[in-house]
Design a protein around this motif. Structure first.
Motif, PDB file in Angstrom:
ATOM      1  N   GLY B 158       0.793  -1.228   0.000  1.00  0.00           N
ATOM      2  CA  GLY B 158       0.000   0.000   0.000  1.00  0.00           C
ATOM      3  C   GLY B 158       0.824   1.275   0.000  1.00  0.00           C
ATOM      4  O   GLY B 158       0.518   2.238  -0.700  1.00  0.00           O
ATOM      5  N   GLY B 159       1.923   1.296   0.791  1.00  0.00           N
ATOM      6  CA  GLY B 159       2.766   2.480   0.845  1.00  0.00           C
ATOM      7  C   GLY B 159       3.376   2.799  -0.504  1.00  0.00           C
ATOM      8  O   GLY B 159       3.645   3.951  -0.843  1.00  0.00           O
ATOM      9  N   PHE B 160       3.533   1.757  -1.281  1.00  0.00           N
ATOM     10  CA  PHE B 160       4.189   1.902  -2.579  1.00  0.00           C
ATOM     11  C   PHE B 160       3.182   2.241  -3.683  1.00  0.00           C
ATOM     12  O   PHE B 160       3.422   3.109  -4.524  1.00  0.00           O
ATOM     13  CB  PHE B 160       4.933   0.585  -2.870  1.00  0.00           C
ATOM     14  N   THR B 161       2.018   1.576  -3.650  1.00  0.00           N
ATOM     15  CA  THR B 161       1.071   1.746  -4.753  1.00  0.00           C
ATOM     16  C   THR B 161      -0.020   2.770  -4.453  1.00  0.00           C
ATOM     17  O   THR B 161      -0.613   3.314  -5.379  1.00  0.00           O
ATOM     18  CB  THR B 161       0.346   0.421  -5.065  1.00  0.00           C
ATOM     19  N   GLY B 162      -0.297   3.029  -3.186  1.00  0.00           N
ATOM     20  CA  GLY B 162      -1.466   3.828  -2.853  1.00  0.00           C
ATOM     21  C   GLY B 162      -2.716   3.002  -3.073  1.00  0.00           C
ATOM     22  O   GLY B 162      -2.630   1.789  -3.295  1.00  0.00           O
ATOM     23  N   SER B 163      -3.884   3.646  -3.056  1.00  0.00           N
ATOM     24  CA  SER B 163      -5.133   2.907  -3.257  1.00  0.00           C
ATOM     25  C   SER B 163      -5.197   2.341  -4.671  1.00  0.00           C
ATOM     26  O   SER B 163      -4.820   2.996  -5.632  1.00  0.00           O
ATOM     27  CB  SER B 163      -6.312   3.841  -3.024  1.00  0.00           C
ATOM     28  N   LEU B 164      -5.658   1.116  -4.764  1.00  0.00           N
ATOM     29  CA  LEU B 164      -5.813   0.500  -6.083  1.00  0.00           C
ATOM     30  C   LEU B 164      -7.244   0.609  -6.588  1.00  0.00           C
ATOM     31  O   LEU B 164      -7.563   0.116  -7.661  1.00  0.00           O
ATOM     32  CB  LEU B 164      -5.392  -0.974  -6.040  1.00  0.00           C
ATOM     33  N   TYR B 165      -8.119   1.258  -5.784  1.00  0.00           N
ATOM     34  CA  TYR B 165      -9.516   1.408  -6.197  1.00  0.00           C
ATOM     35  C   TYR B 165      -9.563   2.162  -7.536  1.00  0.00           C
ATOM     36  O   TYR B 165      -8.844   3.117  -7.739  1.00  0.00           O
ATOM     37  CB  TYR B 165     -10.301   2.164  -5.129  1.00  0.00           C
ATOM     38  N   ASP B 166     -10.431   1.703  -8.434  1.00  0.00           N
ATOM     39  CA  ASP B 166     -10.570   2.296  -9.760  1.00  0.00           C
ATOM     40  C   ASP B 166      -9.275   2.208 -10.594  1.00  0.00           C
ATOM     41  O   ASP B 166      -8.897   3.158 -11.267  1.00  0.00           O
ATOM     42  CB  ASP B 166     -11.040   3.752  -9.655  1.00  0.00           C
ATOM     43  N   THR B 167      -8.580   1.075 -10.493  1.00  0.00           N
ATOM     44  CA  THR B 167      -7.439   0.846 -11.393  1.00  0.00           C
ATOM     45  C   THR B 167      -7.640  -0.491 -12.094  1.00  0.00           C
ATOM     46  O   THR B 167      -8.361  -1.356 -11.605  1.00  0.00           O
ATOM     47  CB  THR B 167      -6.101   0.758 -10.621  1.00  0.00           C
ATOM     48  N   ARG B 168      -6.976  -0.635 -13.241  1.00  0.00           N
ATOM     49  CA  ARG B 168      -7.053  -1.909 -13.946  1.00  0.00           C
ATOM     50  C   ARG B 168      -6.323  -3.001 -13.171  1.00  0.00           C
ATOM     51  O   ARG B 168      -6.697  -4.180 -13.215  1.00  0.00           O
ATOM     52  CB  ARG B 168      -6.451  -1.767 -15.352  1.00  0.00           C
ATOM     53  N   VAL B 169      -5.257  -2.586 -12.423  1.00  0.00           N
ATOM     54  CA  VAL B 169      -4.502  -3.568 -11.636  1.00  0.00           C
ATOM     55  C   VAL B 169      -5.425  -4.289 -10.654  1.00  0.00           C
ATOM     56  O   VAL B 169      -5.363  -5.513 -10.496  1.00  0.00           O
ATOM     57  CB  VAL B 169      -3.343  -2.880 -10.872  1.00  0.00           C
ATOM     58  N   ALA B 170      -6.309  -3.530 -10.011  1.00  0.00           N
ATOM     59  CA  ALA B 170      -7.229  -4.142  -9.043  1.00  0.00           C
ATOM     60  C   ALA B 170      -8.073  -5.207  -9.719  1.00  0.00           C
ATOM     61  O   ALA B 170      -8.294  -6.295  -9.170  1.00  0.00           O
ATOM     62  CB  ALA B 170      -8.119  -3.062  -8.425  1.00  0.00           C
ATOM     63  N   LEU B 171      -8.557  -4.900 -10.926  1.00  0.00           N
ATOM     64  CA  LEU B 171      -9.392  -5.873 -11.631  1.00  0.00           C
ATOM     65  C   LEU B 171      -8.590  -7.120 -11.993  1.00  0.00           C
ATOM     66  O   LEU B 171      -9.057  -8.247 -11.834  1.00  0.00           O
ATOM     67  CB  LEU B 171      -9.989  -5.252 -12.894  1.00  0.00           C
ATOM     68  N   ILE B 172      -7.349  -6.900 -12.488  1.00  0.00           N
ATOM     69  CA  ILE B 172      -6.528  -8.042 -12.905  1.00  0.00           C
ATOM     70  C   ILE B 172      -6.260  -8.960 -11.708  1.00  0.00           C
ATOM     71  O   ILE B 172      -6.441 -10.177 -11.782  1.00  0.00           O
ATOM     72  CB  ILE B 172      -5.210  -7.548 -13.532  1.00  0.00           C
ATOM     73  N   LEU B 173      -5.836  -8.353 -10.584  1.00  0.00           N
ATOM     74  CA  LEU B 173      -5.560  -9.155  -9.383  1.00  0.00           C
ATOM     75  C   LEU B 173      -6.803  -9.934  -8.974  1.00  0.00           C
ATOM     76  O   LEU B 173      -6.747 -11.121  -8.649  1.00  0.00           O
ATOM     77  CB  LEU B 173      -5.118  -8.248  -8.231  1.00  0.00           C
ATOM     78  N   THR B 174      -7.950  -9.256  -9.003  1.00  0.00           N
ATOM     79  CA  THR B 174      -9.186  -9.897  -8.569  1.00  0.00           C
ATOM     80  C   THR B 174      -9.583 -11.040  -9.499  1.00  0.00           C
ATOM     81  O   THR B 174     -10.005 -12.105  -9.045  1.00  0.00           O
ATOM     82  CB  THR B 174     -10.317  -8.859  -8.520  1.00  0.00           C
ATOM     83  N   TYR B 175      -9.434 -10.806 -10.800  1.00  0.00           N
ATOM     84  CA  TYR B 175      -9.879 -11.823 -11.751  1.00  0.00           C
ATOM     85  C   TYR B 175      -9.023 -13.085 -11.699  1.00  0.00           C
ATOM     86  O   TYR B 175      -9.501 -14.168 -12.038  1.00  0.00           O
ATOM     87  CB  TYR B 175      -9.891 -11.265 -13.183  1.00  0.00           C
ATOM     88  N   THR B 176      -7.759 -12.951 -11.269  1.00  0.00           N
ATOM     89  CA  THR B 176      -6.955 -14.166 -11.147  1.00  0.00           C
ATOM     90  C   THR B 176      -7.528 -15.057 -10.049  1.00  0.00           C
ATOM     91  O   THR B 176      -7.318 -16.254 -10.058  1.00  0.00           O
ATOM     92  CB  THR B 176      -5.481 -13.864 -10.822  1.00  0.00           C
ATOM     93  N   PHE B 177      -8.287 -14.442  -9.125  1.00  0.00           N
ATOM     94  CA  PHE B 177      -8.806 -15.205  -7.995  1.00  0.00           C
ATOM     95  C   PHE B 177      -9.744 -16.334  -8.449  1.00  0.00           C
ATOM     96  O   PHE B 177      -9.694 -17.438  -7.929  1.00  0.00           O
ATOM     97  CB  PHE B 177      -9.468 -14.242  -6.998  1.00  0.00           C
ATOM     98  N   PHE B 178     -10.581 -16.094  -9.461  1.00  0.00           N
ATOM     99  CA  PHE B 178     -11.388 -17.251  -9.877  1.00  0.00           C
ATOM    100  C   PHE B 178     -10.831 -17.955 -11.097  1.00  0.00           C
ATOM    101  O   PHE B 178     -11.221 -19.067 -11.395  1.00  0.00           O
ATOM    102  CB  PHE B 178     -12.872 -16.918 -10.024  1.00  0.00           C
ATOM    103  N   ASN B 179      -9.902 -17.336 -11.822  1.00  0.00           N
ATOM    104  CA  ASN B 179      -9.376 -18.003 -13.011  1.00  0.00           C
ATOM    105  C   ASN B 179      -8.154 -18.873 -12.745  1.00  0.00           C
ATOM    106  O   ASN B 179      -7.943 -19.867 -13.422  1.00  0.00           O
ATOM    107  CB  ASN B 179      -9.036 -16.972 -14.086  1.00  0.00           C
TER     108      ASN B 179
END
Lengths: 312, 306
Positions: B158-179
Motif C-alpha cells: 500500500g505504501g508503494f502503490t497507494g489505493s488501487l480502487y478504480d485501477t485496472r490492476v485491481a481488476l486483474i488481481l481480482t480476476y486471477t482469484f477465480f481463473n
C-alpha cells in the motif's frame, strides 16, 4: 558434459517443483486465503457511521441478518422477515432455473448426441448464449420483456394472442418468471456441454444390446444411459446450483431486485447491503452465510449422490 | 447401406438373415431430431437477433409501435454515437488489457503448477491440490467486502502503490482469484493425459526436468493451453460484479459496466445500449463460433475428472 555442469543441472532440477508451484501458492494465499480471512474478520465488525472506523461487534451482524429486531435488540427465534422472503426468492429462482435448464439441457444433449450432419454447427449455435456477458444477456432480456417495445409483447400482440401489453417486469410473479427465463437461456448451454461429454462415456454396445432386447426408449435411457451419465449429472447440477446462488449480474440489471423486493435474492441483498447501503459488516456476514451454504450444498449433494467431489 | 443401418439390421445381416427396410422409421426419427433442434436454435437466437436489429435501428424506430422485426432504415449511427459521445474506446481498451493480462498470468502459472501437480509427489501435494480446487467453490460475490477493503487500502504494498480502487490492476488481481484455480485444474488434468513415458524418454536422452518440460511436454499441451486461455479470457472479459465494486470511472471501467451505464434511473437508451451490448458480446460470440471445441474441452476438463 563436465561434472560441474551436471551438478548445476541436478540442483536446478531439484528446484523445479518449488519454482513452479511456489509462485502459484503465494499468489493464491494473497488473493484467496487472505481475502477469505478478511471476510471472516469483517463479518464480526460494524462500521461506526460517525467515525467511519470498523468496530468489533461479535456475532451481532449475524443476529441482525437472521432474526427480527425489537427495540434495537435481536429477538432470537423469530426470523427477520427480509431474510425469510429473500431466502424464499432465492430458493424459487434457483430451484426453477436449475430444474428447467437441467431437463431442457438433458433433452438437447440427447438429441445432439445422435449421429447428425452439421452437429458441430448446431453445438456452436447452442452454446453461444452462455459465452455472452451475463450483463448483456440480462439487459437483452429486460429489453425483450419491455412493456411497449419489447419483442415478447410485440410477438404476442401482432399474432393476436393478447390484446393489451403485459407489464412483465412490474409484476412480482411475472418478473420472477422473466428472470428464470433469462437464467435458463444463459445456463442451459453449460448443462448441454457437460452432459454431452458424459454421454461419450456410454458404451455403444450396451445400446445395441438393449435395442436387441427390445427395450423401450425410456428403459434404455434409465438402465443404460443414466448409470453412465450420473457422474456428469452430479457435476452439472452442483456447479449450476452453486453458481446460481451467487449470481448477481442477471438479477441486478434485469429487475434490480424489484418490483418492490419481489426478486431480491441473496446475491442482490448482499450487494445492496455492502455497497449501496455501505454496511460492510452485515454485507460480510451475508458473504459468510453464502460461503457456508455453498459448502453445505456441495457436501450434501456429494454425500447423497456421489463418492467424492471432483472425482466423477 | 452403411451408417444408416440400425443395429438390429446389422445383426440380422451378420446372422445371414434378411434385413428389413427400416428407411421410413430412420428418416422420420432424423427429421424429428432436426426439427426439434431447429426450433430450439431459432428460439434461443431470437433475442440475439432482436438486440442486434435494435442496434441498427434509429432511436425513433426503436421506440415506435407496432415494433418492427425487420429494420426499416438500417444504420450504424448507434455504433458511431457511442464512440463519439461516450468513452467507449477507453472501455474497450480496459477490457482488452484486463482480460489479456489476467489470461497471461493464469495460463503461465496454471501451466507450470498444473504440470508439477500432474507429475511429482511433493510435500502435501494432494491437500494443496484439493484446496486449490476447493477455492473454486468460494462465491466471488461473498468476497466483495474484503476485496473492496483490500483494494482501497492494500496491505504490504500500500505504501508503494497507494489505493488501487478504480485501477485496472485491481481488476486483474481480482480476476486471477477465480481463473487461476480453474487454470491449474484444467492443465493438471490435461497433463495427466500426456503419457509420462515421454518425460522419461526425454530424460534418458539427457534432458533436465526443465528441458523435458519446455521442449517436449509443453508443445504437446498446446490444445490444453488454448482451452485454458480462451476460457480465462472469456470469464475476465464478461466479469461484472467486481468491476461494479472496484471501478468508478473510464480509467478502469470495462465494457460490461459501460453497457449497464445506459440504464438511467427511469430511462433506458435502448438503441445505444444494444450497440454497446453487441460490442461487449462480440469476442465471446466469435470465440464460440471459431473455437467451440476448445471451450467444450476446457469446460469438460475443468468440471469432470476422468
Amino acid at each position: 558434459m563436465s561434472v560441474e555442469n551436471k551438478k548445476l543441472r541436478r540442483k536446478l532440477d531439484r528446484l523445479f517443483v518449488p519454482l513452479t508451484v511456489g509462485p502459484t501458492l503465494v499468489w493464491i494465499a494473497a488473493i484467496i486465503v487472505y481475502p477469505t480471512v478478511q471476510l471472516l474478520l469483517s463479518s464480526l465488525q460494524f462500521r461506526n457511521p460517525i467515525t467511519n472506523e470498523m468496530q468489533f461487534v461479535g456475532l451481532r451482524n449475524f443476529q441482525r441478518l437472521l432474526f427480527a429486531r425489537e427495540g434495537g435488540s435481536a429477538v432470537l427465534g423469530v426470523f427477520n422477515p427480509n431474510f425469510v422472503s429473500f431466502t424464499a426468492n432465492t430458493v424459487v429462482y434457483v430451484g426453477f432455473s436449475v430444474t428447467i435448464s437441467f431437463l431442457l439441457g438433458l433433452g438437447i444433449a440427447l438429441l445432439l448426441n445422435k449421429d447428425l450432419k452439421g452437429r458441430g454447427w448446431l453445438r456452436t449455435a447452442v452454446i453461444v448464449p452462455w459465452i455472452m456477458p451475463y450483463v448483456m444477456s440480462g439487459l437483452m432480456w429486460r429489453w425483450m420483456f419491455q412493456t411497449e417495445y419489447g419483442a415478447i409483447n410485440g410477438v404476442l400482440t401482432q399474432f393476436g394472442i393478447i390484446a393489451d401489453n403485459i407489464p412483465f417486469l412490474s409484476d412480482g410473479t411475472l418478473a420472477m418468471m422473466a428472470l428464470i427465463v433469462a437464467d435458463v437461456w444463459v445456463f442451459t448451454p453449460f448443462i448441454i456441454i457437460i452432459l454431452l461429454a458424459g454421454l461419450q462415456n456410454v458404451p455403444e454396445q450396451l445400446y445395441d444390446a438393449a435395442e436387441v432386447d427390445g427395450a423401450s426408449r425410456w428403459s434404455r435411457f434409465w438402465n443404460v444411459t443414466y448409470p453412465f451419465l450420473k457422474p456428469s449429472i452430479l457435476v452439472a447440477l452442483t456447479i449450476r446450483i452453486i453458481f446460481d446462488i451467487r449470481a448477481l449480474d442477471l438479477v441486478w440489471v434485469m429487475t434490480g431486485g424489484g418490483p418492490g423486493k419481489a426478486t431480491e435474492v441473496w446475491a442482490s441483498w448482499l450487494y445492496r447491503t455492502a455497497q449501496v447501503f455501505n454496511e460492510p459488516g452485515p454485507g460480510a456476514a451475508l458473504g459468510v452465510v453464502l460461503l457456508a451454504t455453498t459448502f453445505v450444498i456441495v457436501a450434501v449433494l456429494y454425500s447423497v449422490f456421489g463418492d467424492s467431489p471432483y472425482n466423477a | 447401406m452403411s451408417t444408416k443401418q440400425s443395429t438390429l439390421n446389422r445383426i440380422r445381416q451378420a446372422l445371414g438373415m434378411e434385413t428389413q427396410n427400416e428407411w421410413p422409421t430412420v428418416a422420420r426419427e432424423r427429421l424429428v431430431t432436426y426439427a426439434l433442434l431447429g426450433i430450439y436454435v431459432v428460439v434461443i437466437w431470437f433475442p440475439i437477433y432482436y438486440i442486434f436489429i435494435t442496434s441498427i435501428k434509429p432511436s425513433s424506430e426503436v421506440l415506435s409501435v407496432p415494433i418492427t422485426f425487420i429494420p426499416q432504415q438500417p444504420t450504424v449511427q448507434n455504433y458511431v454515437d457511442i464512440f463519439a459521445n461516450r468513452p467507449f474506446e477507453h472501455y474497450t481498451f480496459n477490457s482488452v488489457i484486463v482480460a489479456t493480462t489476467t489470461t497471461v498470468i493464469c495460463v503461465t502459472l496454471g501451466t507450470l503448477t498444473g504440470y508439477s501437480f500432474s507429475r511429482f509427489d511433493f510435500f502435501g501435494n494432494k491437500t494443496l491440490l484439493l484446496s486449490i480446487v476447493g477455492a473454486r467453490m468460494i462465491p466471488p460475490i461473498a468476497l466483495i467486502v474484503p476485496f473492496f477493503q483490500i483494494m482501497s487500502n492494500p496491505p504490504l504494498i500500500g505504501g508503494f502503490t497507494g489505493s488501487l480502487y478504480d485501477t485496472r490492476v485491481a481488476l486483474i488481481l481480482t480476476y486471477t482469484f477465480f481463473n487461476l484455480p480453474f487454470a491449474v485444474w484444467i492443465m493438471k488434468n490435461y497433463f495427466d493425459g500426456v503419457p509420462e513415458s515421454l518425460d522419461e524418454q526425454a530424460k534418458i536422452d539427457g534432458c533436465s526436468t526443465w528441458e523435458a518440460f519446455f521442449k517436449i511436454i509443453l508443445p504437446m499441451a498446446k490444445p490444453g493451453i488454448a482451452a485454458t486461455a480462451i476460457l480465462a479470457f472469456i470469464f475476465s472479459w464478461n466479469e461484472f460484479v467486481f468491476a461494479l465494486v472496484l471501478t468508478s470511472s473510464e480509467v478502469s471501467q470495462t465494457l460490461p459496466i459501460a453497457v449497464s451505464l445506459f440504464v438511467a434511473d427511469d430511462f433506458v437508451d435502448w438503441a445505444h445500449l444494444a450497440a454497446g451490448g453487441i460490442i461487449a458480446a462480440l469476442p465471446g460470440i466469435l470465440f464460440g463460433l471459431f473455437f467451440q471445441q476448445y471451450i467444450v474441452s476446457g469446460l469438460t476438463q475443468g468440471a469432470v475428472k476422468e
